[in-house]
Design an enzyme around this catalytic site. Structure first.
Site, mmCIF file in Angstrom:
data_model
loop_
_atom_site.group_PDB
_atom_site.id
_atom_site.type_symbol
_atom_site.label_atom_id
_atom_site.label_comp_id
_atom_site.label_asym_id
_atom_site.label_seq_id
_atom_site.Cartn_x
_atom_site.Cartn_y
_atom_site.Cartn_z
ATOM 1 N N CYS A 1 -2.087 9.045 3.056
ATOM 2 C CA CYS A 1 -1.894 8.666 1.659
ATOM 3 C C CYS A 1 -3.130 8.947 0.814
ATOM 4 C CB CYS A 1 -1.478 7.210 1.548
ATOM 5 S SG CYS A 1 -2.634 6.052 2.281
ATOM 6 N N GLU B 1 0.883 -1.176 0.000
ATOM 7 C CA GLU B 1 0.000 0.000 0.000
ATOM 8 C C GLU B 1 0.912 1.215 0.000
ATOM 9 O OE1 GLU B 1 -1.563 3.140 0.537
ATOM 10 O OE2 GLU B 1 -1.703 2.621 2.662
#
Length: 481
Positions: free
Chosen positions: A282, A248
């Site tokens: 993010c 990720e």
């Protein structure tokens, strides 16, 4: 929590590393020393891998129901230490206490979710062409998982791997980001309060290019879970070649404000996405495309939202944004803002380091108008409290700008037209598309990850998606005569 540099948890015991180095840990809030951290050698990581390998065969034989009960006990143990963990999280990471308290609560929920889901990790029976055959599939743990995690959510992001990994029967060797390793230790202590067998969860502190590299590349680990930067993710992918990987990585939106959007709702949600955790997310709203018809009105609302943020000591009541976590991210934020301004952008709110702050890591919540497509902030992840606004004139132009980016993690679209919303869901080059909500919207059981052809990673965290990814799918065939 006083470990005096014995910050590695290996085989059920806290220990230091005679081959490593002990360094003081400092708070980003005011640069004060808050503890000692062992920057370990590769040998400590090798020892942790050996402990995990020795413990995993016994753990995989524990019944699924008993592992689920352990996960639920861990969730309860974290809840019992929620305030203590949240205070340390604020002190070491820099986020406001309310955000830290919420994060710790979600980490407890993550273990309880894994406890629920693992009991329904069902295989299948498969019809066959051969009438004498019976075929079934079922899930088994992969073995020893190497987990490397970042500093922006240093409690909950590790749980996204540790909880499903342990529930499935894996053992874990975990390397946290150095700047938030004290709270990682406190999390391990809470987990151990639930009587997890020794060697099932191991913690090794230190530099990512030393201990992190060892655990991902060592043949003693069977699979890798990583959340962090694109650059580091690519290195890990190469160093862990051949191992199953969940990656990720970074994101850069976009958020799209269409000409029929509810601007009050859009601005409130987008500002939250830009400034929560000082923008160090993010999925942050850090590339914002605004239709020309509503550009000025939306910009004004964003500037007002930025001015309403209370920047300061995150331990104090009423403060809604604290410092950035480290010098590297602070430098990058300033560089991205400076580059955008040099190319014609205007900071209508913020745009600089405030005078008189407790440390050099505080940056004002910032709104930039007139951002051009050639600005670095449009192409790279800033990871700070900056809302850059770009203009577009049509859906086709918005799609073009959205695709012209190497990231593909999360986007948001604000519109009151359901047909238009579905078109954006289909066309946006991101793994998640949130309609009329912040780009940061996510729940623990929802799949989270990037799309193919972009640099935002591979695989999915979240609920059963992480659980199945952390297992091998085995097939068994039988002959019936």
């Amino acid at each position: 929590m006083a470990h005096n540099g014995e910050t590695n948890f290996i085989g059920g015991h806290w220990r230091g590393d005679p081959q490593g180095e002990t360094r003081p840990q400092h708070s980003p809030i005011d640069e004060s020393a808050i503890g000692l951290l062992c920057w370990s050698s590769r040998q400590a990581a090798i020892d942790a891998i050996a402990a995990a390998r020795a413990a995993q065969p016994g753990w995989r034989k524990v019944s699924t129901w008993d592992r689920a009960r352990t996960m639920r006990r861990i969730g309860d143990a974290i809840t019992a230490k929620r305030q203590e963990l949240a205070r340390l999280l604020t002190l070491e990471q820099g986020k406001p206490y309310a955000e830290a308290y919420f994060e710790v609560g979600k980490s407890a929920d993550g273990f309880k979710l894994a406890a629920d889901l693992v009991k329904y990790l069902e295989g299948t029976t498969i019809p066959t062409e051969d009438p004498t055959k019976r075929v079934m599939t079922f899930y088994q743990p992969r073995g020893v998982y190497a987990v490397v995690t970042p500093w922006n959510f240093p409690v909950n992001i590790p749980v996204e791997y540790i909880a499903p990994g342990l529930a499935a029967g894996n053992s874990i060797v975990w390397t946290p980001a150095p700047t938030t390793s004290l709270v990682a230790m406190a999390l391990v202590e809470a987990i151990q309060d639930a009587d997890l067998p020794p060697g099932i969860l191991n913690l090794v502190t230190g530099a990512g290019n030393v201990v992190g590299d060892e655990i991902v590349s060592n043949p003693g680990t069977d699979a890798v879970g990583f959340t962090g930067s694109v650059a580091t993710g690519k290195i890990i992918s190469q160093r862990a070649a051949g191992k199953p990987q969940i990656m990720e990585l970074g994101g850069n939106g976009p958020v799209v404000i269409l000409d029929d959007a509810d601007l009050d709702r859009a601005a409130a949600a987008t500002a939250s996405g830009s400034f929560v955790n000082a923008g160090q997310v993010c999925s942050s709203s850090e590339r914002i495309l605004v239709h020309r018809k509503v550009y000025d009105a939306f910009a004004g609302r964003m500037a007002a939202a930025a001015r309403a943020v209370v920047l300061g000591d995150p331990r104090k009541e009423g403060v809604t944004m604290g410092p950035l976590n480290n010098e590297g991210v602070a430098r990058k934020v300033a560089e991205h803002v400076g580059d955008a301004v040099s190319r014609g952008a205007t900071a209508i709110a913020g745009g600089k380091f405030p005078k008189g702050a407790l440390s050099p890591l505080y940056f004002e919540p910032t709104v930039l108008t007139g951002v051009t497509r050639d600005a670095i902030i449009n192409s790279e992840e800033t990871f700070g409290p900056v809302a850059p606004l770009l203009v577009f004139d049509s859906d086709e132009e918005a799609f073009e700008i959205a695709r012209d980016n190497r990231y593909g993690l999360v986007s948001s679209v604000f519109t009151q037209d359901i047909d238009r919303a579905f078109r954006y869901v289909e066309e946006m080059p991101t793994g998640i598309v949130n309609i009329n909500d912040t780009s940061n919207y996510w729940e623990l059981h929802i799949p989270f990850g990037g799309v193919s052809g972009k640099d935002s990673g591979t695989g999915r965290v979240g609920g059963r998606h992480a659980l199945t990814a952390m297992c091998d799918l085995k097939t068994a065939t039988f002959t019936v005569r």
